[in-house]
Design an enzyme around this catalytic site. Structure first.
Site, PDB file in Angstrom:
ATOM      1  N   HIS A 474       0.819  -1.214   0.000  1.00  0.00           N
ATOM      2  CA  HIS A 474       0.000   0.000   0.000  1.00  0.00           C
ATOM      3  C   HIS A 474       0.857   1.271   0.000  1.00  0.00           C
ATOM      4  CE1 HIS A 474       0.696  -0.149   4.444  1.00  0.00           C
ATOM      5  NE2 HIS A 474       0.549   1.187   4.346  1.00  0.00           N
ATOM      6  N   ASP A 527      -0.095  -7.693   1.575  1.00  0.00           N
ATOM      7  CA  ASP A 527       0.420  -6.312   1.566  1.00  0.00           C
ATOM      8  C   ASP A 527       1.950  -6.350   1.521  1.00  0.00           C
ATOM      9  OD1 ASP A 527       0.585  -3.603   1.664  1.00  0.00           O
ATOM     10  OD2 ASP A 527       0.118  -3.420   3.806  1.00  0.00           O
ATOM     11  N   SER A 618       4.811   2.459   7.815  1.00  0.00           N
ATOM     12  CA  SER A 618       4.337   1.399   6.914  1.00  0.00           C
ATOM     13  C   SER A 618       5.430   0.982   5.927  1.00  0.00           C
ATOM     14  CB  SER A 618       3.115   1.891   6.139  1.00  0.00           C
ATOM     15  OG  SER A 618       2.033   2.089   6.996  1.00  0.00           O
TER      16      SER A 618
END
Length: 675
Positions: A474, A527, A618
């Protein structure tokens, strides 16, 4: 040297001065006048000397003969200075023996008086003679045998069997001789002691197609001293030299493999050694058992004679010189000639594997510069820097086929070519107790695999090789076709000396659910994304890859603490300027953040009481073991990638989710190999 004296009374006709005569001071014996100067000179012819005998001397005496003086010169050099009065006996004892010219030289006198004398002096009188020199009595004269003196010179002569060399002093033996067929060779002077000053050359020949066989018989006695040859015997052919030989032990007989041989015998000017007896005979010519080195013959025989033909093949690991024969020639035929040589002859050279081609891996190098690369020789390989490890064989041998092999495997084919792989999971450990809210500030070189992407959205990544990094899908979703920039080798997000990496490819897992405008996301499953850099990352202590995990059953962290790191939010801040890290543990998924998003087995839940990953982290790494506990036998492994969690970081009730990297090992390896 023997001296022979010959009396000859004639002098050379070119000598015009008397052979003897008198010289005296002016007015002798009545007395000399003051203030006078007298000069006199006579010279001897070649081979003669001029002598002077003073029979009367009566001059004014003074210190250093400074008043009146008689000076005698030989070839212009003062040899005597006289004054005062001396008796005839004194003159004969102390003065006259030195008044002699060199051979063919001159004597001269200078008589000089001052202005007055206190009494009358009678002066001097001398007698001169020309005499022949007996050169044969000279100890430095080098006549080998006989010396003959004559008036004006000398000559040398030799005993029977010798002749005088061009230097007219040395006697030597005339022993240059050619012989054909069979016979016995002994040195000059045999059967007694051999002659001195001999330089003998005997040329032995036999008919074409045959060779000379030599054997020593009887006593062998050639002068030596402390193992060194004083006199010597040497045997030469057009292709070989045997000797020199000396001492008491006779050499073994041998086939010369030649139809013509030279026997060289040299002696010095003294000694009483007895020499040797050498037989020579003819035998059918033989060729050697080897046509060319490093080859084998067919048929194999103990003796090859003129006319025999053999097939010659190089030994294993050798090949014919490509400059002489065609590349595909494996053997040739050669015939024994009447000269005792094979023809034709082509050389066998060892197979050369050549320098290994390392152009495909510029990190690979030889441990030795310019190693030998021919058959049976070895090479070793190494990686150029300590941040890489050699994968594959390091030691190789040049085989008979011209290939480098190790344990029977070819070196440079695609299956077995060694490569240099980045060393993973190593760092420079630091231990700090400086607490930062929610974690600790990292030190440079402590988390060298940590990368930072600043835009289009802030996130982290982990370097897993010198060309590839892993991040969350992402973070890079929607930017696969763009050139993104990653920063590494730093702990300060604003460091101007950071290592800047530009992406070449961004590959998102094919099963990742892409964001679609207007549609709500159902899951962050898969992911994960691979990022290939456009150039090799320059590894150093500041930037190094982390290892991939191993597949295992059960919980990822298995009850131990791991470490998460990133430049994400800390407390109320949305991002951190400095790299932070925190220690986490794994929790059951029910303890994690609950939402409408689907939780899969490709995720695991982790968090801490005081710290957690946050927005901006992230894509960053979660590694095992806990930072500060790694070792060479326990490298740091990337177990998780920061994926998703609650909006509020550090919530004790709701931990975050991490992509379980071990579930994607096959996809990672296959994708890297294909790209």
């Amino acid at each position: 040297m023997i001296i022979l004296c010959v009396c000859v009374i004639l002098l050379p006709v070119c000598f015009t001065h008397p052979l003897a005569g008198w010289v005296s001071s002016p007015g002798h014996p009545g007395g000399y006048e003051p203030d006078i100067k007298m000069n006199w000179e006579r010279c001897a012819p070649a081979g003669h000397t001029l002598t002077l005998s003073i029979v009367h001397l009566d001059l004014e005496d003074s210190h250093d003969c400074e008043n009146d003086a008689l000076e005698v010169f030989a070839n212009g050099i003062l040899i005597s200075k006289l004054c005062g009065k001396k008796s005839t006996e004194q003159l004969q004892a102390s003065v006259n023996p030195s008044l002699r010219s060199p051979s063919g030289g001159c004597l001269s006198l200078t008589f000089q008086t001052d202005y007055s004398n206190t009494e009358q002096h009678t002066g001097f009188r001398a007698f001169y003679t020309v005499q022949d020199i007996d050169e044969c009595l000279d100890g430095d004269l080098q006549c080998s045998h006989f010396c003959h003196n004559y008036i004006g010179g000398y000559s040398c002569s030799c005993r029977p069997g010798y002749f005088l060399r061009e230097d007219q002093h040395t006697c030597t033996v005339n022993c240059t001789e050619e012989r054909f067929g069979e016979g016995v060779l002994t040195p000059p002077g045999s059967p007694g002691p051999y002659f001195e000053n001999a330089q003998c050359t005997y040329t032995l020949s036999v008919e074409e197609g045959k060779q000379i066989i030599l054997n020593f018989i009887g006593e062998f006695d050639v002068e030596d001293r402390e193992g060194q040859c004083i006199d010597s015997l040497t045997i030469k052919t057009d292709s070989a030299t045997f000797g020199p030989f000396c001492g008491k032990k006779a050499p073994s007989g041998f086939n010369t493999a030649a139809r013509q041989v030279q026997v060289l015998f040299n002696t010095d000017q003294e000694g009483q050694n007895l020499g040797f007896s050498l037989t020579y005979r003819a035998k059918l010519m033989e060729c050697p058992g080897t046509v060319t080195p490093d080859s084998v013959l067919s048929p194999q025989r103990t003796v090859y004679v003129v006319g025999d033909t053999v097939t010659v093949q190089c030994k294993t690991g050798y090949t014919f010189d490509a400059h002489l024969v065609k590349a595909d020639v494996k053997h040739f035929e050669s015939t024994c000639q009447t000269s005792g040589k094979w023809s034709p002859v082509y050389s066998c050279a060892p197979v050369d594997c050549g320098d290994p081609d390392l152009s495909k891996n510029d990190l690979l190098a030889l441990t030795e510069e310019r190693p030998l690369t021919t058959y049976t020789h070895n090479i070793s390989l190494k990686c150029l820097t300590k941040f890489y490890q050699l994968s594959g064989h390091a030691h190789f041998t040049c085989n008979a086929s011209g290939l480098w092999e190790s344990h029977g495997e070819s070196l440079f084919d695609e299956a077995n070519s060694p490569i240099c792989l980045p060393e993973c999971g190593m760092n420079e450990e630091f231990f700090s107790f400086e607490r930062v809210y929610g974690g600790e500030r990292a030190r440079l070189k402590q988390i060298p695999w940590q990368l930072l992407i600043k835009r289009p959205r802030r996130g982290g990544a982990s370097l897993i090789s010198d060309r590839w990094a892993l991040t969350a899908a992402h973070v890079v979703d929607g930017h696969e076709t763009k050139k993104l920039t990653f920063n590494g080798g730093m702990i300060d997000g604003q460091d101007n000396n950071a290592v800047i990496m530009e992406t070449e490819k961004i590959i998102i897992h094919p099963d990742y659910e892409r964001e679609v405008f207007g549609l709500a996301r159902t899951s962050y499953d898969n992911d994960i994304a691979l990022v290939k850099m456009s150039a090799r990352v320059p590894l150093s202590f500041k930037i190094r890859p982390v290892c991939l995990p191993k597949k295992s059953a059960g919980p990822v962290m298995k009850g131990v603490m791991g470490t998460v790191s990133g430049y994400g939010g800390t407390g109320n801040k949305t991002k951190s300027q400095f790299l932070q890290y925190a220690h986490l543990e794994e929790y059951p998924k029910l303890s994690c953040f609950q939402s409408n998003l689907k939780v899969t087995d490709n995720m695991f839940c982790a968090g801490g009481d005081e710290a957690d990953s946050c927005k901006g982290d992230s894509g960053g790494p979660l590694v095992l073991p806990m930072l500060g506990t790694g070792a060479p036998n326990k490298p740091y492994r990337l177990e998780g990638i920061v994926s998703w969690g609650p909006a509020q970081c550090g919530d004790e009730a709701f931990k975050g989710y991490y992509t379980k990297v071990q579930n994607y090992l096959d996809w990672i390896r296959e994708t890297m190999e294909k790209n």
